[in-house]
Design an enzyme around this catalytic site. Structure first.
Site, PDB file in Angstrom:
ATOM      1  N   SER A   1      28.654 -87.552  59.449  1.00 42.88           N
ATOM      2  CA  SER A   1      28.391 -86.131  59.674  1.00 42.88           C
ATOM      3  C   SER A   1      27.436 -85.605  58.586  1.00 42.88           C
ATOM      4  O   SER A   1      27.407 -86.153  57.485  1.00 42.88           O
ATOM      5  CB  SER A   1      29.737 -85.402  59.603  1.00 42.88           C
ATOM      6  OG  SER A   1      29.700 -84.188  60.279  1.00 42.88           O
ATOM      7  N   PRO A   2      26.670 -84.551  58.888  1.00 41.66           N
ATOM      8  CA  PRO A   2      25.759 -84.021  57.867  1.00 41.66           C
ATOM      9  C   PRO A   2      26.526 -83.564  56.625  1.00 41.66           C
ATOM     10  O   PRO A   2      27.582 -82.932  56.734  1.00 41.66           O
ATOM     11  CB  PRO A   2      25.132 -82.809  58.562  1.00 41.66           C
ATOM     12  CG  PRO A   2      25.350 -83.017  60.016  1.00 41.66           C
ATOM     13  CD  PRO A   2      26.588 -83.817  60.158  1.00 41.66           C
TER      14      PRO A   2
ATOM     15  N   CYS B   1      25.547 -81.790  52.875  1.00 49.64           N
ATOM     16  CA  CYS B   1      24.622 -81.250  51.869  1.00 49.64           C
ATOM     17  C   CYS B   1      24.872 -81.892  50.518  1.00 49.64           C
ATOM     18  O   CYS B   1      26.020 -82.032  50.094  1.00 49.64           O
ATOM     19  CB  CYS B   1      24.851 -79.744  51.712  1.00 49.64           C
ATOM     20  SG  CYS B   1      24.085 -78.824  53.012  1.00 49.64           S
TER      21      CYS B   1
ATOM     22  N   GLN C   1      19.572 -82.980  60.739  1.00 49.15           N
ATOM     23  CA  GLN C   1      20.107 -81.685  61.179  1.00 49.15           C
ATOM     24  C   GLN C   1      19.184 -80.590  60.656  1.00 49.15           C
ATOM     25  O   GLN C   1      18.992 -80.470  59.438  1.00 49.15           O
ATOM     26  CB  GLN C   1      21.518 -81.473  60.611  1.00 49.15           C
ATOM     27  CG  GLN C   1      22.161 -80.191  61.126  1.00 49.15           C
ATOM     28  CD  GLN C   1      23.474 -79.860  60.426  1.00 49.15           C
ATOM     29  OE1 GLN C   1      23.533 -79.834  59.205  1.00 49.15           O
ATOM     30  NE2 GLN C   1      24.514 -79.596  61.191  1.00 49.15           N
TER      31      GLN C   1
ATOM     32  N   TYR D   1      25.617 -69.923  59.643  1.00 50.06           N
ATOM     33  CA  TYR D   1      24.196 -69.862  59.305  1.00 50.06           C
ATOM     34  C   TYR D   1      23.443 -69.086  60.392  1.00 50.06           C
ATOM     35  O   TYR D   1      24.061 -68.607  61.347  1.00 50.06           O
ATOM     36  CB  TYR D   1      23.653 -71.271  59.055  1.00 50.06           C
ATOM     37  CG  TYR D   1      24.365 -71.902  57.871  1.00 50.06           C
ATOM     38  CD1 TYR D   1      24.287 -71.291  56.610  1.00 50.06           C
ATOM     39  CD2 TYR D   1      25.176 -73.022  57.999  1.00 50.06           C
ATOM     40  CE1 TYR D   1      24.987 -71.800  55.526  1.00 50.06           C
ATOM     41  CE2 TYR D   1      25.876 -73.539  56.917  1.00 50.06           C
ATOM     42  CZ  TYR D   1      25.771 -72.930  55.680  1.00 50.06           C
ATOM     43  OH  TYR D   1      26.463 -73.418  54.609  1.00 50.06           O
TER      44      TYR D   1
END
Ligand SMILES: Cc1cc2nc3c(=O)[nH]c(=O)nc-3n(C[C@H](O)[C@H](O)[C@H](O)COP(=O)(O)O)c2cc1C
Length: 379
Positions: free
Chosen positions: A3-4, A6, A80, A167
């Protein structure tokens, strides 16, 4: 699927050796798809100065190096793309996303004017966004399209539009964060407009034979308003514009309604994935609190999702996919690792058999040979 995640370690939006190791390690461990972190489509769409970005052609060669390493290690590289909207101009996760202040300008981190559908701050942060006008909206859609084209040049095979976690796109979706009175606010159709326009723009430039994912928050965070019913309508509208996969997450927009927080039970978003998948007939990703091989396999076998994504468990055990293949009894679990590793691990496996079947008297005889030699040299 990884999964993405950060990292807050990019330089001027571009990736470096850390990203190569971090994502390469996930490819080596056996993930089928390796997602990079949320990558902003314009500099002001980052959350922090250290967030990833896909807005400068000078970074394409560095991204290409990343995607090559992921492919060489047997995985599909995925990106992403997102925009932080009112959740920008802050420090990173370790500092609790503390807003940038004027004094941060001394360190080259001046706060910037964030923008959002409505000029309301994002509780509990005292950052007040500018309300986006129609030109701002047009520019954001264009930025998604340009970033998607640059992602193709960078070697990515899957693109995901980040429409979750409070977001920019999610800020437009939820009536808690969107009180506009124009064609981008009010009715569900209007609130979905930006999401759909971005999806169309990305699909238009993304190769037809490669998939486009969309990550949505199935429901808002505590006190929000966006509901599973609205997510089902959104997923259906995304399907109609040829989005291939809905990545089902939750939360990110908070308010003061009675909406509770999604309980953090194991596999806490799978029920949302199941409902969207069956109501819309679209493929989905299940993510959130999935840590066990059997749990993951059961979700797939029950038809509750088409892909399993992991984030935190992969930080703890990057080889989770290969280890799971072994736990689930696949014939050659080492095949998910690079051949150099797999070859030696298969040999070790066959030696285990040999060790079990070895004659006990032979073992004692060999050991006493070495030990008696040692005694003799000590004399
Ligand atoms: C370190 C970290 C960074 C994250 N960054 C992102 C991100 O860039 N984009 C996103 O959509 N989700 C992000 N998430 C959320 C994860 O992708 C995932 O949805 C969430 O952690 C739940 O999965 P898990 O229980 O397997 O960790 C992040 C999570 C972690 C732990």
């Amino acid at each position: 699927m990884a999964s993405p995640m950060c990292q807050y370690l990019s330089e001027d939006g571009g990736p470096n050796d850390w990203h190569l190791m971090h994502l390469g390690r996930l490819a080596i461990g056996g993930c089928g798809i390796v997602f990079g972190e949320e990558t902003a489509v314009e500099p002001n769409g980052r959350k922090t100065y250290s967030c990833a970005g896909m807005y400068n052609t000078k970074h394409i060669s560095a991204y290409r190096r990343l995607t090559n390493v992921i492919k060489e290690n047997g995985a599909v590289p995925a990106i992403q793309l997102g925009h932080s909207g009112r959740k920008g101009s802050c420090h990173g996760a370790i500092e609790g996303w503390r807003p940038l202040e004027l004094q941060d300008a001394k360190n080259g981190k001046a706060p910037w004017q964030v923008m959002a559908p409505t000029a309301h701050n994002c509780p509990p942060r005292p950052i007040f966004p500018k309300e986006m006008d129609l030109d701002d909206i047009k520019n954001v859609i264009k930025a998604f399209s340009t970033a998607a084209k640059m992602s193709i040049d960078s070697g990515y095979d899957i693109v995901e539009i980040h429409g979750a976690h409070g977001y920019l796109i999610h800020q437009f979706l939820s009536s808690t964060s969107n009180q506009r009175r124009d064609s981008y606010g009010g009715s569900l159709e209007n609130r979905m407009r930006l999401a759909i326009e971005v999806a169309v723009a990305v699909r238009e430039v993304w190769p037809q034979d490669k998939p486009v994912f969309f990550r949505l928050s199935a429901v808002d965070g505590k006190g929000g308003s966006w509901s599973l019913f609205e997510s089902i309508q959104l997923a259906a509208a995304l399907k109609a514009v040829e989005i291939d996969m809905i990545d089902v997450s939750s939360g990110g927009v908070m308010g003061d309604s009675e909406m509770p927080m999604v309980p953090r039970i194991p596999a806490y978003q799978v029920e949302f994935s199941k409902r969207i998948r069956s109501a819309v007939g679209i493929k989905t990703v299940a993510v959130g609190g999935i840590t066990k091989p059997k749990q993951a396999e059961d979700i797939l076998q029950a038809g509750d999702a088409d892909l399993i994504a992991l984030a935190r468990e992969l930080l703890w055990n990057a080889d989770w996919p290969s280890h799971s293949a072994k736990v689930l009894g696949l014939e050659d679990p080492f095949a998910y690792l690079p051949e150099g590793y797999a070859h030696r691990l298969r040999l070790r496996e066959s030696q285990k058999e040999m060790m079990i079947n070895q004659d006990k008297t032979e073992i004692t005889k060999s050991l006493s040979y070495f030990l008696s030699n040692a005694d003799a040299s000590a004399d």
